[in-house]
Design a protein around this motif. Structure first.
Motif, PDB file in Angstrom:
ATOM      1  N   VAL A 259       0.856  -1.182   0.000  1.00 54.09           N
ATOM      2  CA  VAL A 259       0.000   0.000   0.000  1.00 54.09           C
ATOM      3  C   VAL A 259       0.895   1.236   0.000  1.00 54.09           C
ATOM      4  N   PHE A 260       0.650   2.125  -0.937  1.00 56.40           N
ATOM      5  CA  PHE A 260       1.486   3.318  -1.118  1.00 56.40           C
ATOM      6  C   PHE A 260       2.971   2.953  -1.168  1.00 56.40           C
ATOM      7  N   GLY A 261       3.257   1.827  -1.833  1.00 57.57           N
ATOM      8  CA  GLY A 261       4.632   1.452  -2.128  1.00 57.57           C
ATOM      9  C   GLY A 261       5.334   0.598  -1.098  1.00 57.57           C
ATOM     10  N   PHE A 262       4.690   0.317   0.037  1.00 58.14           N
ATOM     11  CA  PHE A 262       5.360  -0.408   1.112  1.00 58.14           C
ATOM     12  C   PHE A 262       4.505  -1.589   1.580  1.00 58.14           C
ATOM     13  N   PRO A 263       5.153  -2.657   2.056  1.00 58.25           N
ATOM     14  CA  PRO A 263       4.391  -3.761   2.642  1.00 58.25           C
ATOM     15  C   PRO A 263       3.495  -3.247   3.760  1.00 58.25           C
ATOM     16  N   ILE A 264       2.345  -3.865   3.913  1.00 55.57           N
ATOM     17  CA  ILE A 264       1.372  -3.330   4.865  1.00 55.57           C
ATOM     18  C   ILE A 264       1.819  -3.480   6.315  1.00 55.57           C
ATOM     19  N   ASN A 265       2.830  -4.321   6.569  1.00 56.04           N
ATOM     20  CA  ASN A 265       3.339  -4.461   7.941  1.00 56.04           C
ATOM     21  C   ASN A 265       4.635  -3.688   8.155  1.00 56.04           C
ATOM     22  N   ASP A 266       4.939  -2.765   7.246  1.00 59.25           N
ATOM     23  CA  ASP A 266       6.115  -1.901   7.380  1.00 59.25           C
ATOM     24  C   ASP A 266       5.681  -0.618   8.085  1.00 59.25           C
ATOM     25  N   PHE A 267       6.185  -0.421   9.292  1.00 54.70           N
ATOM     26  CA  PHE A 267       5.820   0.769  10.059  1.00 54.70           C
ATOM     27  C   PHE A 267       7.032   1.657  10.319  1.00 54.70           C
ATOM     28  N   SER A 268       7.955   1.632   9.364  1.00 57.30           N
ATOM     29  CA  SER A 268       9.089   2.545   9.412  1.00 57.30           C
ATOM     30  C   SER A 268       8.586   3.973   9.220  1.00 57.30           C
ATOM     31  N   GLU A 269       9.429   4.923   9.565  1.00 59.34           N
ATOM     32  CA  GLU A 269       9.039   6.328   9.413  1.00 59.34           C
ATOM     33  C   GLU A 269       8.709   6.651   7.956  1.00 59.34           C
ATOM     34  N   GLU A 270       9.490   6.085   7.028  1.00 62.86           N
ATOM     35  CA  GLU A 270       9.266   6.347   5.608  1.00 62.86           C
ATOM     36  C   GLU A 270       7.937   5.771   5.134  1.00 62.86           C
ATOM     37  N   ALA A 271       7.637   4.546   5.544  1.00 62.97           N
ATOM     38  CA  ALA A 271       6.386   3.911   5.132  1.00 62.97           C
ATOM     39  C   ALA A 271       5.181   4.651   5.707  1.00 62.97           C
ATOM     40  N   GLU A 272       5.259   5.026   6.964  1.00 61.22           N
ATOM     41  CA  GLU A 272       4.141   5.732   7.587  1.00 61.22           C
ATOM     42  C   GLU A 272       3.935   7.103   6.955  1.00 61.22           C
ATOM     43  N   ARG A 273       5.031   7.746   6.570  1.00 65.03           N
ATOM     44  CA  ARG A 273       4.917   9.047   5.890  1.00 65.03           C
ATOM     45  C   ARG A 273       4.217   8.891   4.542  1.00 65.03           C
ATOM     46  N   HIS A 274       4.552   7.852   3.802  1.00 67.79           N
ATOM     47  CA  HIS A 274       3.903   7.631   2.508  1.00 67.79           C
ATOM     48  C   HIS A 274       2.413   7.350   2.678  1.00 67.79           C
ATOM     49  N   ARG A 275       2.054   6.589   3.696  1.00 68.02           N
ATOM     50  CA  ARG A 275       0.632   6.325   3.928  1.00 68.02           C
ATOM     51  C   ARG A 275      -0.090   7.585   4.382  1.00 68.02           C
TER      52      ARG A 275
END
Length: 280
Positions: A9-25
Motif C-alpha cells: 500500500v502506497f509502495g510499502f508492505p502493509i506491515n512496514d511501520f518505518s518512518e518512511e512507510a508511515e509518511r507515505h501512507r
C-alpha cells in the motif's frame, strides 16, 4: 496464509511501520516515479493506493502500472532491445499515436528516443506497461486498513472474491494494445516492448519465440522478490521473450476451443425443455 488481499500500500508492505512507510501512507505518496509525488490511482483526492495484492496461496499480482517503475530497470531493458549499444537515449511518457486518418490510436506509455551528437532523433521504440484489473471491491479492505494500519494489518477479510482479472486485462487492454499500437509500429518498422508481471504472463498462451535480432516485440517479464534486509519488495527481471508481430498476435487472439460435445449437450438440454413446455 494471509487472511486478506493487501500486500503493498502506497509502495510499502502493509506491515512496514518505518518512518518512511508511515509518511507515505499519511501523505498518500507514491515512491515509484509517478507523474507527481502523490498517488493518483482511481481518484486524485482519495487515491486507491494498492500496488500489489495476493491471491490463491500467496501468489502476487501487481495491480498498478506505476509499480513497475521501481529503479527504472524497465527502461534499461527496453533500450537494450530497441537500440544498438553506445547510443544516447532519453524517454518521454504518454505520447499520442495516430493512425493514417489522424484518429487517435491511444497514448504510448513510454517512447524511448535515441539521438545523435547533433540532438537529432536517430531511432525510437515504444514500451507499454500492463498491470492487471482487479475483480471485486479492493477499496473496502484498503480503506479499512488505512483507518488504522497497525491494528488492521492482520485483519480477516472474507467479503467478496478479490482477485486479479487476467482475462479482462488481456481482452480489454493487452490485445488492443498489441493489435492497434503494435500494428502501426510494425508498419513503421519500429520495435515494441511490453512489460508484464510473471503471473499475468503465465496466463497467456505460449508465444512462438524468435531470436532477439529478428523480433518485433519483446515481452519483458518481471516479478517481486522480498528483500529480507530492507523488508520490502524489489522488482526483478525474470526473462525476456522475443516474438515476431503476426505470430504473436495470432496466438494471443485465437481462443483455444472447448469441447463441442459439451456445447451440444447444453443445446440438447435446452431443446428438451422447450419441447416439453410446448407439449404441456
Amino acid at each position: 496464509m494471509s487472511s486478506h488481499p493487501l500486500v503493498e500500500v502506497f509502495g510499502f508492505p502493509i506491515n512496514d511501520f518505518s518512518e518512511e512507510a508511515e509518511r507515505h501512507r499519511r501523505k498518500k505518496l507514491c515512491p515509484y516515479h509517478n507523474k507527481v509525488s502523490f498517488c493518483t490511482k482511481d481518484k486524485a483526492n482519495e487515491p486507491l493506493g494498492v500496488c500489489t495484492i495476493s491471491y490463491e496461496d500467496q501468489r502476487l499480482a501487481i495491480t498498478c502500472p506505476v509499480r513497475f517503475r521501481q529503479d527504472w530497470i524497465i527502461l534499461e531493458k527496453a533500450a537494450d532491445f530497441f537500440f544498438e549499444s553506445g547510443l544516447k537515449w532519453t524517454m518521454f511518457q504518454e505520447i499520442r499515436l495516430k493512425d493514417k486518418s489522424g484518429r487517435s490510436a491511444g497514448n504510448i506509455d513510454f517512447v524511448l528516443v535515441a539521438y545523435d551528437a547533433n540532438g537529432q532523433v536517430h531511432d525510437f521504440g515504444a514500451l507499454e506497461v500492463q498491470a492487471v484489473y482487479i475483480s471485486g471491491n479492493i477499496r473496502r479492505p484498503f480503506e479499512y486498513y488505512m483507518a488504522n494500519p497497525e491494528a488492521h494489518q492482520d485483519m480477516v477479510w472474507k467479503s467478496g472474491n478479490i482477485r486479479p482479472d487476467y482475462l479482462s486485462s488481456s481482452r480489454k487492454r493487452l490485445i488492443p494494445q498489441v493489435t492497434i499500437k503494435g500494428g502501426i509500429l510494425k508498419a513503421w518498422g519500429k520495435k515494441m516492448g511490453i512489460v508484464l508481471h510473471e503471473n499475468f504472463y503465465s496466463t497467456l498462451p505460449q508465444l512462438p519465440k524468435v531470436e532477439p535480432e529478428e523480433a518485433d516485440i519483446a515481452w519483458f517479464i518481471y516479478g517481486l522478490d522480498f528483500n529480507d534486509q530492507t523488508k520490502r519488495y524489489q522488482l526483478a527481471h525474470r526473462q525476456t521473450v522475443y516474438t515476431s508481430f503476426e505470430p504473436a498476435l495470432k496466438k494471443i487472439t485465437t481462443p483455444s476451443p472447448g469441447n463441442m460435445e459439451e456445447f451440444i449437450a447444453q443445446l440438447q438440454e435446452r431443446l428438451d425443455e422447450k419441447l416439453d413446455n410446448m407439449v404441456g
